[in-house]
Structures are given as C-alpha cells and as structure tokens.
Design an enzyme around this catalytic site. Structure first.
Site, mmCIF file in Angstrom:
data_model
loop_
_atom_site.group_PDB
_atom_site.id
_atom_site.type_symbol
_atom_site.label_atom_id
_atom_site.label_comp_id
_atom_site.label_asym_id
_atom_site.label_seq_id
_atom_site.Cartn_x
_atom_site.Cartn_y
_atom_site.Cartn_z
ATOM 1 C CG ASP A 130 -1.993 1.040 1.174
ATOM 2 O OD1 ASP A 130 -2.315 1.502 0.057
ATOM 3 O OD2 ASP A 130 -2.529 1.410 2.226
ATOM 4 C CG HIS A 132 0.418 2.059 -9.717
ATOM 5 N ND1 HIS A 132 0.058 1.732 -8.418
ATOM 6 C CD2 HIS A 132 -0.621 2.766 -10.237
ATOM 7 C CE1 HIS A 132 -1.159 2.214 -8.178
ATOM 8 N NE2 HIS A 132 -1.586 2.843 -9.267
ATOM 9 C CG LEU A 168 9.852 -17.126 -2.604
ATOM 10 C CD1 LEU A 168 9.559 -17.184 -1.108
ATOM 11 C CD2 LEU A 168 10.295 -15.718 -2.999
ATOM 12 N NE ARG A 228 -7.359 1.517 -6.618
ATOM 13 C CZ ARG A 228 -6.123 1.450 -6.135
ATOM 14 N NH1 ARG A 228 -5.076 1.696 -6.917
ATOM 15 N NH2 ARG A 228 -5.934 1.145 -4.858
#
Length: 256
Positions: free
Chosen positions: A32, A49, A143, A83
């Site tokens: 965020d 972004h 991972l 959005r």
C-alpha cells in the site's frame, strides 16, 4: 491476531537469534502507498505503481535471504476494479509487463509463481501470460511467490460456500463432513499454508479484504513506509518483530 505498528529506520538490534526462533515460513504483504508516494512528488499515479514494481523485486530478494518459503503479495484486489478506467488500465498494463519480462528472471532465481483470485476477469492476453509464468516456474522450490490478483477475501469465502453446497447436493460430500479443514480445501489457497505474518505498508491498519479466513492466527505488522520505499531492511525489521512474538493460537502460555 496480534498487531504492531512501526516506523522504519535503522534495523533494531535483534532480541532473538534466527537460529533460536522459528522463522515465518509464509509471509503475506499488503502493498500500500503507491498513489501517496507519487502524489507527494507531484507525479502521476502510474509513477508510484512503477516504483512499487521495483519494491517487489527487493521484497522477493529479502524473502529469499530470510529463508521465507511462501510469499504472498496483494497485487490487485477485487475492489481495484472500481477505480477509474485509466488507472485500471495502467495497473493491468504494468502487471502484464512485469509478468512477461520478469518471468525468466524469477525462473532463474528458482521462484515458483502461483496466482490466486478471479483471473477470468482479466483480458485473455493477460490470462495467457499468467498461465505461462505458472507453467514455466511450477517445478521451482526456492520460494513460492503467490500473487493475489483480482482477489477478495469475502468473494473467496462465498465461492467456496457455493462449491460446497453444489457438492453436497450432488452427494460428493456429506453435510456432516464439512469442517474447517474441508472448507479450507475449497479456497484459492487450498494447498498453501496460512500466513504466519502479514505486513501492511503505508501506515494503514486494516486487512482490506485480504486472506480473511487464512489470517485467523497470523501476526500483523503495520509499517509506516510507503510501498515504493520498501527495502530489505523493512522486511528484516518485520521479521525481527515477528521473532519477538509468542504465538499461542488461543492457548495460554505454558499450556499445550
């Protein structure tokens, strides 16, 4: 759920050694602060972004260095569709670019990519890219990177309930068989362990419809750092804070 807030600065002295405490195996992050980061610099939202995408790379590296086995990133929520059309286009275009051009690097680093959420809502081209990166990296074990895309916790629970009802009607399962374990098997995360630690950046202190079922006993840490400023030391600080916790899972200290 246990909650902490912290301002990120120099990494604090560790109270526990990583060798004597159990590291979180699954870390989930609510990324965020991209828009606020851009606004503070007089830049368009897309700049925040783009910078946030760089933080993703740093985060993945930090996760590997901290022996994290599962890393879930809340990259695009079901609410993000509300959005403006331009911001949705910017977000999905950036996502498409990242997936396409980072696939080879992630594969090289031994990262297995998995996607959770309502992927069918994306355009076919992006759906194809998401499928491709999962296929390319499916055998990697260093991972597991889970990208929550077009994801919402409430929606996930509702779709699980609908599927269970259908299976009960068909006789595939009995009503008496429905318990927490079975219910979990109907979620997007059906073969993914619940997160040990959930981190949210930007100083906001809420889950925002993220992993609502899975976070029942997660440790929660809220950092003031805006996501584009997130660095390895922020991840390390969160791990240090986690290691200072005593996880009880509802029991009292000393009682098994």
């Amino acid at each position: 759920m246990t909650v902490s807030t912290a301002r990120c600065g120099a990494r604090p002295k560790q109270l526990f050694n990583h060798n004597t405490k159990i590291l979180p195996q699954h870390v989930a992050i609510i990324m965020d602060g991209n828009s606020r980061w851009a606004r503070a610099r007089g830049l368009p939202r897309i700049a925040g972004h783009k910078e946030g995408a760089q933080s993703v790379k740093r985060c993945i590296e930090a996760a590997i260095n901290n022996q994290t086995k599962w890393l879930t990133l809340y990259a695009f929520s079901s609410e993000n569709w509300r959005r403006t059309p331009q911001e949705v286009l910017d977000l999905t275009s950036l996502l498409s670019y990242y997936i396409k051009y980072e696939a080879r690097n992630l594969h090289k680093e031994g990262v297995c990519v998995r996607i959770i959420g309502e992927i069918c809502r994306f355009e076919p081209k992006l759906q194809k890219e998401l499928h491709r990166i999962q296929e390319l990296t499916k055998s990697n074990t260093r991972l597991v990177l889970i990208l929550a895309l077009s994801y919402g916790g409430r929606g996930e629970v509702i779709q699980a309930v609908k599927q269970i009802v259908q299976d009960v009607k068909k006789g595939a399962i009995s009503l008496d068989a429905v318990d927490e374990s079975l219910f979990s098997n109907y979620l997007f995360t059906h073969n993914i362990p619940d997160p040990d630690l959930i981190i949210r950046t930007s100083g906001e202190c809420r889950l925002s419809n993220f992993l609502l079922w899975q976070s029942a006993y997660s440790e929660l840490i809220f950092l003031e750092t805006l996501w584009p400023d997130f660095k390895a030391q922020d991840y390390n600080e969160a791990i240090d804070m986690y290691l200072q916790r005593e996880r009880r899972f509802g029991a009292r200290p000393g009682i098994k």
